[in-house]
Design an enzyme around this catalytic site. Structure first.
Site, PDB file in Angstrom:
ATOM      1  N   ASP A   1       2.632  10.776   9.883  1.00  0.00           N
ATOM      2  CA  ASP A   1       1.575  11.148   8.929  1.00  0.00           C
ATOM      3  C   ASP A   1       0.169  10.799   9.400  1.00  0.00           C
ATOM      4  OD1 ASP A   1       1.846   8.437   8.567  1.00  0.00           O
ATOM      5  OD2 ASP A   1       2.175   8.519   6.395  1.00  0.00           O
ATOM      6  N   ARG A   2       0.059   9.942  10.418  1.00  0.00           N
ATOM      7  CA  ARG A   2      -1.283   9.618  10.917  1.00  0.00           C
ATOM      8  C   ARG A   2      -1.628  10.485  12.125  1.00  0.00           C
ATOM      9  NH1 ARG A   2      -2.513   3.242  10.530  1.00  0.00           N
ATOM     10  NH2 ARG A   2      -1.607   2.899   8.474  1.00  0.00           N
TER      11      ARG A   2
ATOM     12  N   ASP B   1       5.973   7.651  11.526  1.00  0.00           N
ATOM     13  CA  ASP B   1       6.551   8.620  10.577  1.00  0.00           C
ATOM     14  C   ASP B   1       5.781   9.933  10.533  1.00  0.00           C
ATOM     15  OD1 ASP B   1       4.419   7.263   9.407  1.00  0.00           O
ATOM     16  OD2 ASP B   1       5.176   7.569   7.382  1.00  0.00           O
TER      17      ASP B   1
ATOM     18  N   ARG C   1       7.769  -2.886   2.675  1.00  0.00           N
ATOM     19  CA  ARG C   1       7.934  -3.029   4.128  1.00  0.00           C
ATOM     20  C   ARG C   1       8.240  -4.486   4.468  1.00  0.00           C
ATOM     21  NH1 ARG C   1       3.019   0.958   6.152  1.00  0.00           N
ATOM     22  NH2 ARG C   1       3.854   2.785   5.085  1.00  0.00           N
TER      23      ARG C   1
ATOM     24  N   LYS D   1      -0.403  12.284   3.796  1.00  0.00           N
ATOM     25  CA  LYS D   1      -1.244  12.649   4.926  1.00  0.00           C
ATOM     26  C   LYS D   1      -0.350  13.259   5.991  1.00  0.00           C
ATOM     27  CE  LYS D   1      -1.424   7.856   6.549  1.00  0.00           C
ATOM     28  NZ  LYS D   1      -0.953   7.006   5.459  1.00  0.00           N
TER      29      LYS D   1
ATOM     30  N   THR E   1       0.836  -1.202   0.000  1.00  0.00           N
ATOM     31  CA  THR E   1       0.000   0.000   0.000  1.00  0.00           C
ATOM     32  C   THR E   1       0.872   1.253   0.000  1.00  0.00           C
ATOM     33  OG1 THR E   1      -1.608  -1.224   1.319  1.00  0.00           O
ATOM     34  CG2 THR E   1      -1.924   1.137   1.185  1.00  0.00           C
TER      35      THR E   1
ATOM     36  N   SER F   1       6.134   3.206   8.916  1.00  0.00           N
ATOM     37  CA  SER F   1       4.970   3.899   9.458  1.00  0.00           C
ATOM     38  C   SER F   1       4.629   3.501  10.891  1.00  0.00           C
ATOM     39  CB  SER F   1       3.790   3.644   8.522  1.00  0.00           C
ATOM     40  OG  SER F   1       2.691   4.372   8.938  1.00  0.00           O
ATOM     41  N   HIS F   2       3.442   2.956  11.068  1.00  0.00           N
ATOM     42  CA  HIS F   2       2.925   2.632  12.397  1.00  0.00           C
ATOM     43  C   HIS F   2       3.404   1.273  12.883  1.00  0.00           C
ATOM     44  CE1 HIS F   2       0.586   1.060   9.175  1.00  0.00           C
ATOM     45  NE2 HIS F   2       0.115   0.122   9.968  1.00  0.00           N
TER      46      HIS F   2
ATOM     47  N   ASP G   1       1.838   8.883  14.425  1.00  0.00           N
ATOM     48  CA  ASP G   1       2.448   7.552  14.316  1.00  0.00           C
ATOM     49  C   ASP G   1       3.953   7.608  14.077  1.00  0.00           C
ATOM     50  OD1 ASP G   1       2.377   8.511  11.735  1.00  0.00           O
ATOM     51  OD2 ASP G   1       2.049   6.545  10.843  1.00  0.00           O
TER      52      ASP G   1
ATOM     53  N   GLU H   1      -9.939   6.286   6.761  1.00  0.00           N
ATOM     54  CA  GLU H   1     -10.338   5.742   8.058  1.00  0.00           C
ATOM     55  C   GLU H   1      -9.129   5.314   8.878  1.00  0.00           C
ATOM     56  OE1 GLU H   1      -9.533   2.394   8.428  1.00  0.00           O
ATOM     57  OE2 GLU H   1      -8.864   2.431   6.344  1.00  0.00           O
ATOM     58  N   SER H   2      -8.003   5.044   8.213  1.00  0.00           N
ATOM     59  CA  SER H   2      -6.812   4.538   8.890  1.00  0.00           C
ATOM     60  C   SER H   2      -6.043   5.669   9.581  1.00  0.00           C
ATOM     61  CB  SER H   2      -5.921   3.797   7.903  1.00  0.00           C
ATOM     62  OG  SER H   2      -5.633   4.623   6.795  1.00  0.00           O
TER      63      SER H   2
ATOM     64  N   ARG I   1      -9.138  -6.861   7.243  1.00  0.00           N
ATOM     65  CA  ARG I   1      -9.850  -5.752   7.868  1.00  0.00           C
ATOM     66  C   ARG I   1     -11.336  -5.844   7.504  1.00  0.00           C
ATOM     67  NH1 ARG I   1      -5.428  -3.090   9.513  1.00  0.00           N
ATOM     68  NH2 ARG I   1      -3.841  -2.321   8.077  1.00  0.00           N
TER      69      ARG I   1
HETATM   70  C1  G16 Z   1      -0.599   3.396   4.512  1.00  0.00           C
HETATM   71  C2  G16 Z   1      -1.174   4.153   3.361  1.00  0.00           C
HETATM   72  C3  G16 Z   1      -2.592   4.549   3.668  1.00  0.00           C
HETATM   73  C4  G16 Z   1      -3.415   3.340   4.065  1.00  0.00           C
HETATM   74  C5  G16 Z   1      -2.748   2.639   5.224  1.00  0.00           C
HETATM   75  C6  G16 Z   1      -3.425   1.341   5.600  1.00  0.00           C
HETATM   76  O1  G16 Z   1      -0.482   4.252   5.595  1.00  0.00           O
HETATM   77  O2  G16 Z   1      -0.420   5.305   3.069  1.00  0.00           O
HETATM   78  O3  G16 Z   1      -3.116   5.164   2.541  1.00  0.00           O
HETATM   79  O4  G16 Z   1      -4.709   3.714   4.414  1.00  0.00           O
HETATM   80  O5  G16 Z   1      -1.428   2.318   4.867  1.00  0.00           O
HETATM   81  O6  G16 Z   1      -3.276   0.453   4.571  1.00  0.00           O
HETATM   82  P1  G16 Z   1      -3.635  -1.061   4.728  1.00  0.00           P
HETATM   83  O7  G16 Z   1      -5.099  -1.084   5.112  1.00  0.00           O
HETATM   84  O8  G16 Z   1      -3.374  -1.636   3.363  1.00  0.00           O
HETATM   85  O9  G16 Z   1      -2.797  -1.659   5.828  1.00  0.00           O
HETATM   86  P2  G16 Z   1       0.849   4.329   6.435  1.00  0.00           P
HETATM   87  O10 G16 Z   1       0.529   5.291   7.540  1.00  0.00           O
HETATM   88  O11 G16 Z   1       1.101   2.912   6.882  1.00  0.00           O
HETATM   89  O12 G16 Z   1       1.883   4.804   5.473  1.00  0.00           O
END
Ligand code: G16
Length: 543
Positions: free
Chosen positions: A281-282, A279, A22, A376, A18, A113-114, A277, A364-365, A496
């Site tokens: 962005d959340r 990095d 990773r 974001k 996504t 990220s998270h 989070d 929503e995430s 999910r």
């Molecule tokens: C990434 C993407 C987001 C996405 C999120 C969750 O966020 O940038 O657009 O909504 O993953 O994705 P998934 O449902 O496929 O786990 P981040 O904050 O991880 O970079």
């Protein structure tokens, strides 16, 4: 000091998910693994000789080593200049800001990220284009294709670059400029929001708590909230970034941001709480004993945007990912502006923002952002909320309740089943697909299925098509159940389940979301056969 070409063998598992590639840290430490991916990026983006690149990451374990590898490879691949955050640090939105501000060719962002960090935690890498946003699927597919045939990469034999002092040095003919990671971003924030009004709010005794979760936003929040805006010392908690996030899971939700949740639901809770989070962005937004869902937050920001200096002329449009609730759609309809529904992944918003068709986007995430950058932006969302609070002089809860009274409430919840055997998770998805034909028109208690499908998206700007972006079961009253496999996990599969029910009746707006969604949850479990197919009685996380 010289350029060296190193022979290598392809790895078969370098398909970006996504948001980039990773994996666990040990996977990245396998000889040539990172180098292959970086060379695949450079071979796919056709950067002209002498181009400028931005490099930075969230400071997690392996960030520094990876940056040294990337700098040497950039020098060997003909880049003229790299801007790198001091200590190798750049939050994801700050990296996007720097790419745009200095009109660089693109950037490489290091983050998972998270996801947790540390020697056995996760690491990640992604490429962002000159618009500051994550590369589109066309580019990520080209990178993946290259990674499957790569036979060599280029690097530059030289000593490591000093990353902890601001200033310039060289690697061969390439200049490396170590920049302050916070300044450009903080200036951008000050240009968008009414800092004097927020400063006055904070000086009036309005108390805030920001949980940086030992991740990258600590220095940004300290500089902006406590520094430029004068929040009392200690308003930022867990503000020192650590390579393993203090052993925590830097995901700002009700489960993982428990330190903050305890404070905001405890005696003498502050007026406003927020977390971001790994990095940066959340974001998660809380009031005193009150949680704002990310879907509601997007709708709230859209409805109140003209209170903010940077958005005072209104919004071109809004966009949300498909599983995000339709709360923002209702605001867009009232404002008479378009609302776009895209697949999950911030990269899908880039074209819409570049074309000037949307200003605000959200997922929503726990992701919200705008066209000020192409990622974001966690701290931006916090400042947006603080600016609204300063302008409206009401509590978080009062603002949200007024919003529901005007637009209705979209009850919303997401159930995550993490670390499932991949086959079992795929089995649930194919079982649901196989049921499509028999579901339409069928009644389940109070709900009747209107349609069901596998979400597919045609980008209105470039016409590209993305299929299989999540299974939607849409009910006659507008309620929805969505099933989707996460594209960001590193262990097994994460399934999910997204649940949404619309409620116009204000007397029912006070219901607990789990209570309001109980029947839909039962239907979701029944239709998917999730428990028998995965052996899981309960989700690992509910948000
Ligand atoms: C990434 C993407 C987001 C996405 C999120 C969750 O966020 O940038 O657009 O909504 O993953 O994705 P998934 O449902 O496929 O786990 P981040 O904050 O991880 O970079």
């Amino acid at each position: 000091m010289s350029i060296r070409t190193v022979s290598t063998q392809p790895f078969t598992d370098q398909k970006p998910g996504t948001s980039g590639l990773r994996k666990r840290v040990p996977a990245f430490q396998v000889p040539n693994y990172l180098e292959n991916f970086v060379q695949s990026i450079f071979d796919s983006i056709s950067a002209p000789t002498g181009a400028t690149l931005v490099v930075g990451g969230d400071g997690r374990y392996y960030n520094r080593e990876a940056i040294q590898i990337i700098l040497k490879m950039a020098a060997a691949n003909g880049f003229g200049k790299v801007l790198v955050g001091r200590g190798g640090i750049l939050s994801t939105p700050a990296a996007s800001c720097v790419i745009r501000k200095y009109a660089t060719f693109g950037g490489i962002i290091l983050s998972a990220s998270h996801n947790p960090g540390g020697p056995d935690g996760d690491f990640g890498i992604k490429y962002n284009s000159s618009n500051g946003g994550p590369a589109t699927e066309t580019v990520t597919e080209a990178i993946f294709a290259k990674s499957k045939t790569i036979s060599s990469y280029k690097t530059f034999d030289a000593a490591d670059v000093a990353l902890d002092t601001l200033g310039s040095s060289t690697l061969g003919t390439m200049q490396v400029e170590v920049i302050d990671p916070v300044n450009d971003y903080a200036e951008l924030m000050e240009s968008l929001f009414d800092f004097p009004a927020i400063r006055a709010l904070l000086a009036s005794g309005f108390r805030i708590k920001f949980d940086a979760m030992h991740a990258v936003n600590g220095p940004y929040a300290q500089a902006i909230l406590e520094g430029r805006l004068g929040a009392v010392a200690g308003s930022v908690m867990n503000g020192v970034p650590l390579e393993d996030f203090g052993g925590g899971h830097p995901d700002p939700n009700l489960t993982y941001a428990h330190d903050l949740v305890e404070i905001m639901y405890g005696d003498g809770a502050p007026d406003f709480g927020a977390a971001s989070d790994g990095d940066g962005d959340r974001n998660m937004i809380l009031g005193n004993h009150f949680f704002v869902t990310p879907s509601d937050s997007l709708a709230l920001l859209a409805a109140n945007a003209t209170l903010i200096p940077g958005y005072k002329n209104g919004l071109a449009g809004v966009a949300r990912s498909m599983p995000t609730s339709a709360a923002a759609d209702r605001v867009a309809a009232a404002l008479n502006i378009p609302c776009f529904e895209t697949p999950t992944g911030w990269k899908f918003f880039g074209n819409l923002m570049d074309a000037g068709r949307v200003t605000l986007c959200g997922e929503e995430s726990f992701g919200t952002g705008s066209s000020h950058v192409r990622e974001k932006d966690g701290l931006w969302a916090v400042l947006f909320w603080l600016n609204i609070l300063a302008a409206r002089k009401q509590s978080v809860e009062a603002i949200v309740r007024e919003h529901w009274a005007k637009y209705g409430r979209n009850f919303y919840s997401r159930y995550d089943y993490e670390g499932l055997p991949t086959e079992a998770a795929n089995g649930v998805m194919s079982h649901l697909r196989d049921s499509f034909a028999t579901l339409t028109g069928k009644a389940f208690g109070n709900y009747t299925v209107a349609t069901c499908d596998d979400f597919s998206y045609t980008d209105p700007v470039d016409g590209s098509v993305s299929t299989k972006q999540g299974i939607r079961i849409l009910f006659a009253d507008g309620s929805r159940i969505i099933f989707r496999l996460s594209g960001t996990g590193t262990e097994g599969a994460t399934l999910r389940v997204y649940l949404e029910a619309y409620e116009a009746d204000v007397s029912r707006h006070g219901l607990d979301a789990q209570e309001a969604l109980k029947e839909l949850i039962g239907i979701a479990l029944q239709l998917s056969e999730l428990k028998t197919r995965t052996g899981r009685e309960q989700p690992t996380v509910i948000t």
